[in-house]
Design a protein around this motif. Structure first.
Motif, PDB file in Angstrom:
ATOM      1  N   ALA A  73       0.797  -1.170  -0.053  1.00 11.65           N
ATOM      2  CA  ALA A  73       0.114   0.128  -0.074  1.00 11.65           C
ATOM      3  C   ALA A  73       0.875   1.223   0.102  1.00 11.65           C
ATOM      4  CB  ALA A  73      -0.914   0.088   1.063  1.00 11.65           C
ATOM      5  N   ASP A  74       2.106   1.222   0.842  1.00 11.26           N
ATOM      6  CA  ASP A  74       2.781   2.464   0.695  1.00 11.26           C
ATOM      7  C   ASP A  74       3.622   2.423  -0.539  1.00 11.26           C
ATOM      8  OD1 ASP A  74       2.350   2.986   3.303  1.00 11.26           O
ATOM      9  OD2 ASP A  74       3.759   1.919   4.293  1.00 11.26           O
ATOM     10  N   LYS A  75       3.667   1.583  -1.308  1.00 10.17           N
ATOM     11  CA  LYS A  75       4.402   1.576  -2.680  1.00 10.17           C
ATOM     12  C   LYS A  75       3.423   1.983  -4.041  1.00 10.17           C
ATOM     13  CE  LYS A  75       8.689  -0.666  -1.609  1.00 10.17           C
ATOM     14  NZ  LYS A  75       9.862  -1.772  -2.124  1.00 10.17           N
ATOM     15  N   THR A 120      -2.926   3.457  -5.383  1.00 10.50           N
ATOM     16  CA  THR A 120      -4.039   2.704  -4.820  1.00 10.50           C
ATOM     17  C   THR A 120      -3.875   1.322  -5.198  1.00 10.50           C
ATOM     18  OG1 THR A 120      -5.085   3.316  -7.064  1.00 10.50           O
ATOM     19  CG2 THR A 120      -5.602   4.541  -5.214  1.00 10.50           C
ATOM     20  N   ILE A 121      -4.600   0.413  -4.405  1.00 12.80           N
ATOM     21  CA  ILE A 121      -4.743  -0.863  -4.642  1.00 12.80           C
ATOM     22  C   ILE A 121      -6.166  -1.190  -5.267  1.00 12.80           C
ATOM     23  CG2 ILE A 121      -5.107  -3.381  -3.421  1.00 12.80           C
ATOM     24  CD1 ILE A 121      -3.175  -2.252  -1.169  1.00 12.80           C
ATOM     25  N   GLY A 122      -6.116  -2.022  -6.453  1.00 13.32           N
ATOM     26  CA  GLY A 122      -7.218  -2.369  -6.950  1.00 13.32           C
ATOM     27  C   GLY A 122      -8.006  -3.546  -6.425  1.00 13.32           C
ATOM     28  N   VAL A 123      -9.065  -3.354  -6.012  1.00  9.66           N
ATOM     29  CA  VAL A 123      -9.670  -4.442  -5.155  1.00  9.66           C
ATOM     30  C   VAL A 123     -10.859  -5.128  -5.793  1.00  9.66           C
ATOM     31  CG1 VAL A 123      -8.844  -3.799  -3.217  1.00  9.66           C
ATOM     32  CG2 VAL A 123     -11.179  -3.081  -3.887  1.00  9.66           C
ATOM     33  N   ARG A 124     -11.433  -6.119  -5.546  1.00  8.00           N
ATOM     34  CA  ARG A 124     -12.239  -6.720  -6.395  1.00  8.00           C
ATOM     35  C   ARG A 124     -13.668  -6.365  -6.179  1.00  8.00           C
ATOM     36  NH1 ARG A 124     -11.097 -12.786  -6.218  1.00  8.00           N
ATOM     37  NH2 ARG A 124     -12.037 -12.573  -4.108  1.00  8.00           N
ATOM     38  N   GLY A 125     -14.011  -5.948  -5.104  1.00  9.53           N
ATOM     39  CA  GLY A 125     -15.445  -5.548  -4.597  1.00  9.53           C
ATOM     40  C   GLY A 125     -15.491  -4.826  -3.227  1.00  9.53           C
ATOM     41  N   VAL A 147     -12.482  -5.376   3.857  1.00  8.84           N
ATOM     42  CA  VAL A 147     -11.241  -6.148   4.420  1.00  8.84           C
ATOM     43  C   VAL A 147      -9.859  -5.400   4.738  1.00  8.84           C
ATOM     44  CG1 VAL A 147      -9.781  -8.288   4.432  1.00  8.84           C
ATOM     45  CG2 VAL A 147     -12.141  -8.533   4.049  1.00  8.84           C
ATOM     46  N   PHE A 148      -9.551  -4.652   3.604  1.00  9.18           N
ATOM     47  CA  PHE A 148      -8.336  -3.844   3.706  1.00  9.18           C
ATOM     48  C   PHE A 148      -8.538  -2.787   4.584  1.00  9.18           C
ATOM     49  CE2 PHE A 148      -6.842  -5.363  -0.703  1.00  9.18           C
ATOM     50  CZ  PHE A 148      -5.681  -5.515  -0.267  1.00  9.18           C
ATOM     51  N   ASN A 149      -9.699  -2.133   4.705  1.00  7.24           N
ATOM     52  CA  ASN A 149     -10.142  -0.919   5.639  1.00  7.24           C
ATOM     53  C   ASN A 149      -9.751  -1.351   7.210  1.00  7.24           C
ATOM     54  OD1 ASN A 149     -11.222   1.678   6.141  1.00  7.24           O
ATOM     55  ND2 ASN A 149     -12.694   0.253   7.329  1.00  7.24           N
ATOM     56  N   ASP A 150     -10.205  -2.791   7.463  1.00  3.64           N
ATOM     57  CA  ASP A 150     -10.119  -3.236   8.482  1.00  3.64           C
ATOM     58  C   ASP A 150      -8.790  -3.578   9.163  1.00  3.64           C
ATOM     59  OD1 ASP A 150     -12.989  -3.304   8.931  1.00  3.64           O
ATOM     60  OD2 ASP A 150     -13.087  -5.369   8.471  1.00  3.64           O
ATOM     61  N   ILE A 151      -7.844  -3.541   8.202  1.00  2.00           N
ATOM     62  CA  ILE A 151      -6.410  -3.609   8.490  1.00  2.00           C
ATOM     63  C   ILE A 151      -5.540  -2.217   8.466  1.00  2.00           C
ATOM     64  CG2 ILE A 151      -6.258  -6.041   8.006  1.00  2.00           C
ATOM     65  CD1 ILE A 151      -4.776  -5.465   5.685  1.00  2.00           C
ATOM     66  N   GLY A 152      -6.648  -1.137   8.210  1.00  2.00           N
ATOM     67  CA  GLY A 152      -5.831   0.191   8.307  1.00  2.00           C
ATOM     68  C   GLY A 152      -5.405   0.701   6.904  1.00  2.00           C
ATOM     69  N   ILE A 153      -5.590   0.031   5.772  1.00  2.00           N
ATOM     70  CA  ILE A 153      -5.358   0.380   4.309  1.00  2.00           C
ATOM     71  C   ILE A 153      -6.604   0.937   3.626  1.00  2.00           C
ATOM     72  CG2 ILE A 153      -4.651  -0.453   2.031  1.00  2.00           C
ATOM     73  CD1 ILE A 153      -2.988  -2.612   3.418  1.00  2.00           C
ATOM     74  N   LYS A 154      -6.372   2.424   3.313  1.00  2.00           N
ATOM     75  CA  LYS A 154      -7.363   3.304   2.809  1.00  2.00           C
ATOM     76  C   LYS A 154      -7.496   3.366   1.460  1.00  2.00           C
ATOM     77  CE  LYS A 154      -8.758   3.626   7.319  1.00  2.00           C
ATOM     78  NZ  LYS A 154      -9.860   3.069   7.814  1.00  2.00           N
TER      79      LYS A 154
END
Length: 448
Positions: free
Chosen positions: A135-137, A140-145, A151-158
């Motif tokens: 996420a730092d590199k 944005t991360i492209g997610v499926r849905g 799930v990403f938000n829950d581990i602190g990735i916005k």
């Protein structure tokens, strides 16, 4: 020269870097060892078609801990081929040293969460650390849905963008037009999934019984065909001959309790195909089917991106979030209704698919652009959606009472017989344990 490094591509790349395929010279020996998910190859292929690089190199996650396989040169960008990486059972912590070593952006394309039903995931610590590095590199991360984003938000990735799966955009078109469908005479393409349980089915019994009913419905139409998406037994049945071929076919029939069904046996003997080259797979679907159904995600997508209508059967969170995001007509296995192909096709609404695709394509275009990836996507004809769709496009069915009654009576009879089989097995096990205990006790007495 523009150079691209791929993590977990999982396939060979054709000259020109625009297509992926599996190098399989001997399918019999390869599939004797196990199955291969050709859906992953389709995802990789779609990424290659969208991206524009002169040189492409790849390493699998499984080999990422071997420093001798790490790139010896710097790349303009690294992409991660989308898959089910967000689970409680998969730890990608072994990739962390390589992630830290790589220069430039690392961009995941179509990452997804895998769960049977909605729940908060307890991600492995190694995976959480790896995704935070990624996420730092990237921008944005492209997610499926929607679920994967949560799930990403829950581990602190916005810094995420909901793009779906890149395979949906394989045609490189900003819009698609779904071809008209003749419900009564349409040639149907079917894909099966023999391994639906645990995290891959909210209800394994319902899922596999619905799949059985779908097989029967498809087999009744003589022009319909079955595609093996890397399933071991199906692929062996295609490439074997004589008795060995029949042995594999009978094994599949037994799996679905379809022994003696001549229509299904004919489907598997004469009209089953397997492709290791995605271009060939897509061309065959375009030529030979009018609509796709089944229990494999990419078995449907291989047609959708070409404008061939498809109906999803939804049985886990992955299938549900993608079919919802693209407004694809779907039949929910939890509803557990009899299969009537003609009615399903009559009631499937594809107008939403065409509209939503244009919005999601614009989101995908923006995602690739903002991450600085060289791509060949034409400009969008719409703006990205203000928010993703969260309501599924369920096929509205109104089955007749007699049909429903007959369906459930047959299912109750089957379940009853299965319960009796389990009772008999339990009783035989009990007797065996008693005999073992008795013999063990006698042995101890003799020893003393």
């Amino acid at each position: 020269m523009k150079k691209l490094f791929v993590l977990n591509g999982g396939a060979a790349v054709k000259p020109g870097n625009k297509s992926a395929f599996l190098k399989i010279d001997d399918p019999l020996s390869t599939f004797a060892r196990g199955g291969i998910n050709t859906g992953d190859v389709l995802v990789y292929d779609a990424m290659l078609k969208a991206l524009d690089y002169d040189q492409v190199s790849n390493i699998q996650f499984a080999h990422a801990g071997d420093e001798s396989l790490w790139p010896k040169q710097d790349y303009d960008a690294t992409v991660i081929r989308g898959s089910n990486y967000l689970t409680e059972s998969v730890d990608i912590g072994n990739v962390i040293p390589l992630l830290k070593k790589l220069k430039g952006p690392i961009v995941p394309v179509g990452v997804g969460a895998q769960a049977a039903k909605y729940k908060k995931l307890e991600m492995p610590k190694g995976s959480v650390e790896a995704w935070k590095i990624i996420a730092d590199k990237c921008e944005t991360i492209g997610v499926r849905g929607v679920y994967s984003a949560e799930v990403f938000n829950d581990i602190g990735i916005k810094n995420i963008r909901i793009i779906g799966c890149p395979s949906f955009y394989r045609g490189l078109r900003p819009s698609i037009e779904i071809k008209p469908l003749d419900p009564a005479n349409a040639r149907v393409g079917l894909t099966l999934n023999r391994y639906l349980s645990a995290d891959y089915a909210s209800n394994a019994t319902k899922t596999n019984r619905m799949q059985r009913a779908l097989i029967q419905a498809v087999a009744r139409r003589e022009k319909n065909r079955l595609y093996s998406q890397g399933e071991r037994e199906e692929t062996l049945a295609i490439y074997e001959t004589g008795e060995e071929k029949q042995k594999h076919i009978q094994g599949i029939l037994s799996k679905y309790d379809l022994m003696g069904d001549k229509d299904v046996e004919a489907l598997m003997s004469d009209r089953m195909q397997a492709f290791f080259d995605v271009d060939e797979w897509a061309a065959d679907a375009k030529k030979n089917v009018d609509v796709l159904v089944g229990f494999r995600l990419h078995g449907n997508v291989i047609g959708l991106h070409q404008g061939i209508p498809a109906v999803f059967f939804t049985y886990d969170l992955r299938i549900r979030e993608l079919s919802t995001l693209f407004a694809i007509p779907s039949v929910e296995v939890e509803d557990y209704m009899p299969i009537d192909l003609e009615k399903i096709f009559e009631n499937a609404d594809f107008t939403k698919v065409q509209h939503v695709y244009r919005l999601n394509y614009a989101e995908y275009h923006q995602f690739l652009t903002e991450n600085g990836l060289n791509h060949v996507l034409p400009k969008p004809v719409a703006s990205p959606p203000e928010k993703p769709i969260t309501k599924p496009n369920l096929v509205q069915m109104d089955p007749k009472l007699d049909d429903v009654t007959g369906w459930f009576q047959g299912e109750v009879d089957y379940m009853t017989s299965e319960i009796e089989v389990l009772r008999q097995r339990a009783w035989r096990l009990e007797l065996a344990l008693r005999e073992h205990t008795k013999a063990d006790g006698a042995a101890k007495k003799l020893a003393s």
